[in-house]
Design a protein around this motif. Structure first.
Motif, PDB file in Angstrom:
ATOM      1  N   LEU A  62      13.479   1.857  -1.386  1.00 32.04           N
ATOM      2  CA  LEU A  62      12.137   1.829  -1.961  1.00 32.04           C
ATOM      3  C   LEU A  62      12.182   2.135  -3.447  1.00 32.04           C
ATOM      4  O   LEU A  62      12.798   3.112  -3.871  1.00 32.04           O
ATOM      5  N   VAL A  64       9.095   2.179  -6.292  1.00 30.88           N
ATOM      6  CA  VAL A  64       7.697   1.918  -6.614  1.00 30.88           C
ATOM      7  C   VAL A  64       7.336   2.599  -7.929  1.00 30.88           C
ATOM      8  O   VAL A  64       7.906   3.635  -8.290  1.00 30.88           O
ATOM      9  N   LYS A  88       4.459  -2.068  -6.105  1.00 26.98           N
ATOM     10  CA  LYS A  88       5.683  -2.319  -5.340  1.00 26.98           C
ATOM     11  C   LYS A  88       6.665  -3.127  -6.176  1.00 26.98           C
ATOM     12  O   LYS A  88       6.367  -4.226  -6.621  1.00 26.98           O
ATOM     13  N   ASP A  91      10.960  -2.913  -1.861  1.00 30.96           N
ATOM     14  CA  ASP A  91      10.694  -2.175  -0.632  1.00 30.96           C
ATOM     15  C   ASP A  91      11.204  -3.015   0.525  1.00 30.96           C
ATOM     16  O   ASP A  91      10.606  -4.015   0.893  1.00 30.96           O
ATOM     17  N   THR A 133      14.483  10.625  -1.620  1.00 30.10           N
ATOM     18  CA  THR A 133      13.619  10.068  -2.658  1.00 30.10           C
ATOM     19  C   THR A 133      13.796  10.837  -3.962  1.00 30.10           C
ATOM     20  O   THR A 133      13.787  12.067  -3.964  1.00 30.10           O
ATOM     21  N   ARG A 150       7.999   8.372   5.291  1.00 29.70           N
ATOM     22  CA  ARG A 150       7.286   7.097   5.301  1.00 29.70           C
ATOM     23  C   ARG A 150       5.851   7.301   4.816  1.00 29.70           C
ATOM     24  O   ARG A 150       5.168   8.229   5.245  1.00 29.70           O
TER      25      ARG A 150
END
Length: 221
Positions: A62, A64, A88, A91, A133, A150
């Motif tokens: 991911l 973003v 986005k 992803d 992350t 998530r």
């Protein structure tokens, strides 16, 4: 005939400009993704220099970018404001939406989630990490490191917190009996409602829930 020729040329020109804008946007997003990956790799390299472990990225899940979205809430009086969300860039799972907030940090610029190997320099043993992350500012500095969660799970948790807080506030104004009522989810509208004797006494839309969470339930340092 000249009129049709002019319209044809105008259409071709407009299509070409739109195509160039789209291509330029895709190029910028690709560059931002690569910049983000390089920032994380440099961070790993810096850690490895002073540690006995080597961090090797495996799967980029991911990436973003922080964004601001103007909104208009349907309350007693029309209210125009902005909400934090994301754009986005990459992803591989498609598990977040427009109003997924990458971080509460005011300087948050981009969030990168990945799986990586952790390798021992001494023994050569390698272990695959969970999903992590990294939140970066616009200079590439790492602001946060956290387990990957998530966005759907974050949304569910946020919703429950807002519903609970709203019920408490209603109880203070309308009476403690409100606490006995249960929120009901309307699948057709995606709204949450409190009913008493089959009458709706309060309704929250998905956008209002996000708004209240961001504006009034912020963590205070």
């Amino acid at each position: 005939m000249r009129k049709y020729i002019f319209l044809f040329l105008l259409l071709c020109f407009t299509t070409n400009v739109l195509g160039q804008n789209t291509e330029s946007s895709q190029t910028e997003q690709h560059q931002l993704v690569e910049w983000s990956k390089n920032c994380i790799k440099e961070f790993f390299n810096a850690v490895s220099l002073s540690d006995t472990l080597i961090h090797e990225p495996i799967e980029w899940i991911l990436i973003v970018q922080d964004a601001r979205y103007p909104i208009k809430l349907k309350m007693k009086e029309q209210k125009t404001d902005t909400l934090r969300g994301c754009i986005k860039l990459l992803d591989s799972r498609g598990v977040f939406d427009q109003y997924f907030e990458i971080s509460e940090a005011p300087d948050a610029f981009i969030a990168v989630s990945l799986v990586h190997n952790i390798k021992s320099k001494r023994t050569g043993l390698k272990v695959e990490s969970g999903e992590i992350t990294f939140v970066l500012d616009n200079k590439g500095k790492v602001l946060e490191i956290k387990d990957y969660v998530r966005p759907m799970a974050i949304r569910q948790m946020t919703t429950m917190l807002v519903l609970d807080k709203t019920k408490q506030l209603l109880a203070e104004n309308l009476g403690k009996d409100i606490l006995k009522l249960e929120w009901k989810f309307q699948s057709d509208t995606q709204n949450w409602v409190l009913e008493n004797d089959n009458k709706i006494i309060y309704r929250l839309t998905p956008l209002e829930i996000i708004y209240f969470a961001q504006k009034f339930m912020r963590k205070r340092n």
